[in-house]
Design a protein around this motif. Structure first.
Motif, PDB file in Angstrom:
ATOM      1  N   ASP A 160     -51.084 -52.010  17.590  1.00  9.98           N
ATOM      2  CA  ASP A 160     -51.026 -53.199  16.733  1.00  9.98           C
ATOM      3  C   ASP A 160     -49.640 -53.340  16.095  1.00  9.98           C
ATOM      4  N   TRP A 161     -49.035 -52.219  15.736  1.00 12.60           N
ATOM      5  CA  TRP A 161     -47.718 -52.198  15.075  1.00 12.60           C
ATOM      6  C   TRP A 161     -46.608 -52.665  16.005  1.00 12.60           C
ATOM      7  N   ALA A 162     -46.727 -52.351  17.287  1.00  9.13           N
ATOM      8  CA  ALA A 162     -45.623 -52.550  18.226  1.00  9.13           C
ATOM      9  C   ALA A 162     -45.517 -53.987  18.715  1.00  9.13           C
ATOM     10  N   ASP A 163     -44.277 -54.404  18.979  1.00  6.41           N
ATOM     11  CA  ASP A 163     -44.035 -55.684  19.649  1.00  6.41           C
ATOM     12  C   ASP A 163     -44.156 -55.541  21.160  1.00  6.41           C
ATOM     13  N   ALA A 164     -43.897 -54.344  21.670  1.00  5.48           N
ATOM     14  CA  ALA A 164     -44.010 -54.081  23.109  1.00  5.48           C
ATOM     15  C   ALA A 164     -44.393 -52.628  23.319  1.00  5.48           C
ATOM     16  N   LEU A 165     -45.133 -52.395  24.404  1.00 11.52           N
ATOM     17  CA  LEU A 165     -45.494 -51.042  24.831  1.00 11.52           C
ATOM     18  C   LEU A 165     -44.826 -50.781  26.169  1.00 11.52           C
ATOM     19  N   THR A 166     -44.397 -49.534  26.397  1.00  8.80           N
ATOM     20  CA  THR A 166     -43.787 -49.195  27.681  1.00  8.80           C
ATOM     21  C   THR A 166     -44.045 -47.721  27.981  1.00  8.80           C
ATOM     22  N   VAL A 167     -43.519 -47.244  29.093  1.00  6.01           N
ATOM     23  CA  VAL A 167     -43.765 -45.861  29.512  1.00  6.01           C
ATOM     24  C   VAL A 167     -42.437 -45.171  29.812  1.00  6.01           C
ATOM     25  N   GLU A 168     -42.401 -43.856  29.620  1.00  5.72           N
ATOM     26  CA  GLU A 168     -41.221 -43.084  30.014  1.00  5.72           C
ATOM     27  C   GLU A 168     -41.480 -42.314  31.309  1.00  5.72           C
ATOM     28  N   PHE A 169     -42.729 -42.286  31.746  1.00  6.26           N
ATOM     29  CA  PHE A 169     -43.064 -41.689  33.037  1.00  6.26           C
ATOM     30  C   PHE A 169     -44.343 -42.338  33.541  1.00  6.26           C
ATOM     31  N   GLU A 170     -44.558 -42.225  34.852  1.00  9.69           N
ATOM     32  CA  GLU A 170     -45.627 -42.992  35.466  1.00  9.69           C
ATOM     33  C   GLU A 170     -46.985 -42.293  35.449  1.00  9.69           C
ATOM     34  N   HIS A 171     -47.019 -41.016  35.096  1.00  6.02           N
ATOM     35  CA  HIS A 171     -48.272 -40.266  35.159  1.00  6.02           C
ATOM     36  C   HIS A 171     -49.000 -40.255  33.806  1.00  6.02           C
ATOM     37  N   VAL A 172     -49.107 -41.411  33.207  1.00  7.96           N
ATOM     38  CA  VAL A 172     -49.853 -41.571  31.960  1.00  7.96           C
ATOM     39  C   VAL A 172     -51.341 -41.642  32.299  1.00  7.96           C
ATOM     40  N   PRO A 173     -52.203 -40.914  31.585  1.00  8.21           N
ATOM     41  CA  PRO A 173     -53.642 -40.996  31.864  1.00  8.21           C
ATOM     42  C   PRO A 173     -54.127 -42.444  31.882  1.00  8.21           C
ATOM     43  N   GLU A 174     -54.992 -42.750  32.848  1.00 13.31           N
ATOM     44  CA  GLU A 174     -55.366 -44.147  33.074  1.00 13.31           C
ATOM     45  C   GLU A 174     -56.145 -44.744  31.905  1.00 13.31           C
ATOM     46  N   ASP A 175     -56.871 -43.923  31.151  1.00 12.01           N
ATOM     47  CA  ASP A 175     -57.591 -44.494  30.008  1.00 12.01           C
ATOM     48  C   ASP A 175     -56.608 -45.000  28.954  1.00 12.01           C
ATOM     49  N   LEU A 176     -55.481 -44.295  28.787  1.00 13.09           N
ATOM     50  CA  LEU A 176     -54.464 -44.764  27.851  1.00 13.09           C
ATOM     51  C   LEU A 176     -53.777 -46.027  28.373  1.00 13.09           C
ATOM     52  N   LEU A 177     -53.530 -46.059  29.687  1.00 13.65           N
ATOM     53  CA  LEU A 177     -52.929 -47.255  30.276  1.00 13.65           C
ATOM     54  C   LEU A 177     -53.850 -48.465  30.133  1.00 13.65           C
ATOM     55  N   GLU A 178     -55.147 -48.257  30.318  1.00 19.09           N
ATOM     56  CA  GLU A 178     -56.099 -49.366  30.194  1.00 19.09           C
ATOM     57  C   GLU A 178     -56.110 -49.913  28.772  1.00 19.09           C
ATOM     58  N   GLN A 179     -56.065 -49.021  27.798  1.00 19.13           N
ATOM     59  CA  GLN A 179     -56.019 -49.451  26.403  1.00 19.13           C
ATOM     60  C   GLN A 179     -54.735 -50.239  26.129  1.00 19.13           C
ATOM     61  N   ALA A 180     -53.620 -49.759  26.677  1.00 19.66           N
ATOM     62  CA  ALA A 180     -52.343 -50.440  26.489  1.00 19.66           C
ATOM     63  C   ALA A 180     -52.342 -51.799  27.187  1.00 19.66           C
ATOM     64  N   GLU A 181     -52.863 -51.837  28.411  1.00 16.09           N
ATOM     65  CA  GLU A 181     -52.892 -53.085  29.184  1.00 16.09           C
ATOM     66  C   GLU A 181     -53.732 -54.141  28.478  1.00 16.09           C
ATOM     67  N   ALA A 182     -54.820 -53.721  27.854  1.00 14.50           N
ATOM     68  CA  ALA A 182     -55.720 -54.669  27.185  1.00 14.50           C
ATOM     69  C   ALA A 182     -55.042 -55.372  26.020  1.00 14.50           C
ATOM     70  N   SER A 183     -53.983 -54.760  25.490  1.00 12.30           N
ATOM     71  CA  SER A 183     -53.271 -55.371  24.365  1.00 12.30           C
ATOM     72  C   SER A 183     -52.404 -56.546  24.801  1.00 12.30           C
ATOM     73  N   GLY A 184     -52.092 -56.637  26.103  1.00  8.26           N
ATOM     74  CA  GLY A 184     -51.198 -57.667  26.600  1.00  8.26           C
ATOM     75  C   GLY A 184     -49.733 -57.391  26.322  1.00  8.26           C
ATOM     76  N   LYS A 185     -49.423 -56.199  25.806  1.00 10.50           N
ATOM     77  CA  LYS A 185     -48.044 -55.862  25.424  1.00 10.50           C
ATOM     78  C   LYS A 185     -47.384 -54.862  26.359  1.00 10.50           C
ATOM     79  N   LEU A 186     -48.104 -54.326  27.353  1.00  9.43           N
ATOM     80  CA  LEU A 186     -47.566 -53.253  28.191  1.00  9.43           C
ATOM     81  C   LEU A 186     -46.608 -53.817  29.233  1.00  9.43           C
TER      82      LEU A 186
END
Length: 384
Positions: A54-80
């Motif tokens: 909620d705090w962030a203006d944008a979400l991103t990754v520093e590596f591609e092997h992020v657990p998929e449940d965390l990616l799904e939560q990030a994707e749902a925000s529309g900010k990833l």
């Protein structure tokens, strides 16, 4: 402006440092503990991941092997950014190959294997010299095997028999006699603006990147144009936002895509000292919707840079900073075999001058941990 980075390693740290100069606040998610941390000190910060989203203006990754449940939560925000689909392509070689096929981008001949009994057919179709790669969780030479002749096949099948290939298939590639390894780093912003850095020439040892030189030696406009065309087709085909690294094999005048990394990349670290805008700053600009910064070399077209990885050791001498144009970046990690501990950036006005500086640098570093540096410095010093 505020950015949340999934992953709390050195890439998040370098994004934080470049973001601070622009007034951008960067925080990181430690994906092992599911906590929000400071990207440099690693100190745990107050609040949950949901609150940080909620705090962030944008979400991103520093590596591609992020657990998929965390990616799904990030994707749902529309900010990833880049989006989950792009991140998963970088994490899964099967998805990566499917993307390259869909976009008709040249890459190594390959087959997908879900049972070791399929390997003899791979030999039949691709030849007896093969590179076998786990489709997920392989990096820096891990999760890879080689077949050099057909007689080794039974032993290799036995070695791979214990793997669950239905769950994690193998990508089996024809072993090519390529001329060299290159990479193109570039960025695409939210509004579709694309900027690319000069081609980098990469030297690997035991599956890990040891030295990058940019611009790559013996480059020409046609080669650069081919690499840039591949990059543009990829970022537009994925509707990609952020920095993307495209690793390439050069075979004569042909470029083949080896791997994609949906993030800032080791072979782009030279941009910290050698380019007008570093890859870390441009990644933040891209995901926040800011104009991208210039990607040319500081010092003009003749200027060159090198990046030397510090791997598995901390025995370098700080006296190396006495060499003009040498910059040390230390990650603050405990020493571990094959672990990237830091890197050294070197800038110069010509390849010859760069080679001479790298030769001086070799005097402060052990050949045990920097085996590629003496030959590479000599090669560059001889370029006129």
């Amino acid at each position: 402006m505020q950015v949340l980075v999934y992953g709390a390693g050195q890439l998040a740290q370098m994004m934080y440092l470049d973001g601070a100069a622009l007034g951008i606040d960067v925080r990181a998610v430690d994906v092992n503990s599911n906590t929000v941390v400071h990207p440099v000190s690693k100190a745990r910060l107050d609040g949950t991941i949901a609150q940080a989203i909620d705090w962030a203006d944008a979400l991103t990754v520093e590596f591609e092997h992020v657990p998929e449940d965390l990616l799904e939560q990030a994707e749902a925000s529309g900010k990833l950014l880049p989006g989950m689909a792009s991140v998963l392509i970088g994490a899964d070689r099967v998805r990566e190959k499917q993307l390259l096929s869909r976009l008709d981008i040249p890459n190594c001949p390959y087959q997908i294997v879900t049972n070791v009994d399929q390997l003899p057919d791979c030999v039949q179709q691709l030849g007896e010299r093969l590179i076998i790669k786990a489709s997920r969780d392989g990096y820096d030479g891990y999760g890879q095997w080689r077949l050099n002749k057909a007689e080794e096949l039974p032993q290799l099948q036995q070695q791979l028999a214990g793997l669950d290939l239905e769950k994690v298939p193998l990508v089996v590639e024809k072993m090519l006699n390529f001329d060299r390894e290159l990479s193109l780093i570039g960025a695409r912003s939210r509004n579709g603006e694309v900027m690319v850095y000069p081609l980098a020439e990469n030297l690997h040892h035991q599956g890990q990147l040891h030295v990058s030189v940019a611009p790559a030696t013996a480059s020409n406009e046609a080669l650069t144009a081919r690499a840039q065309e591949i990059f543009t087709r990829l970022v537009e085909g994925m509707d990609y936002v952020g920095v993307l690294a495209v690793e390439l094999f050069q075979c004569g005048e042909t470029l083949l895509v080896n791997e994609l990394a949906p993030r800032v990349h080791n072979s782009g670290h030279w941009t910290q000292a050698g380019a007008h805008t570093s890859q870390f700053e441009n990644h933040l600009r891209a995901v926040l919707g800011l104009s991208l910064g210039a990607t040319g070399n500081i010092g003009g077209d003749a200027a060159v840079s090198a990046m030397v990885n510090i791997i598995g050791c901390d025995d370098h001498q700080l006296a190396l900073l006495s060499i003009p144009g040498v910059h040390l970046n230390w990650y603050g990690k405990s020493v571990r075999h094959k672990r990237k501990m830091g890197h050294i950036n070197v800038t110069a006005e010509s390849y010859q001058a760069l080679g001479n500086k790298l030769q001086r640098l070799s005097g402060y570093l052990s050949t045990t941990h920097f085996p590629c540096l003496p030959d590479e410095s000599q090669r560059l010093a001889n370029i006129r």
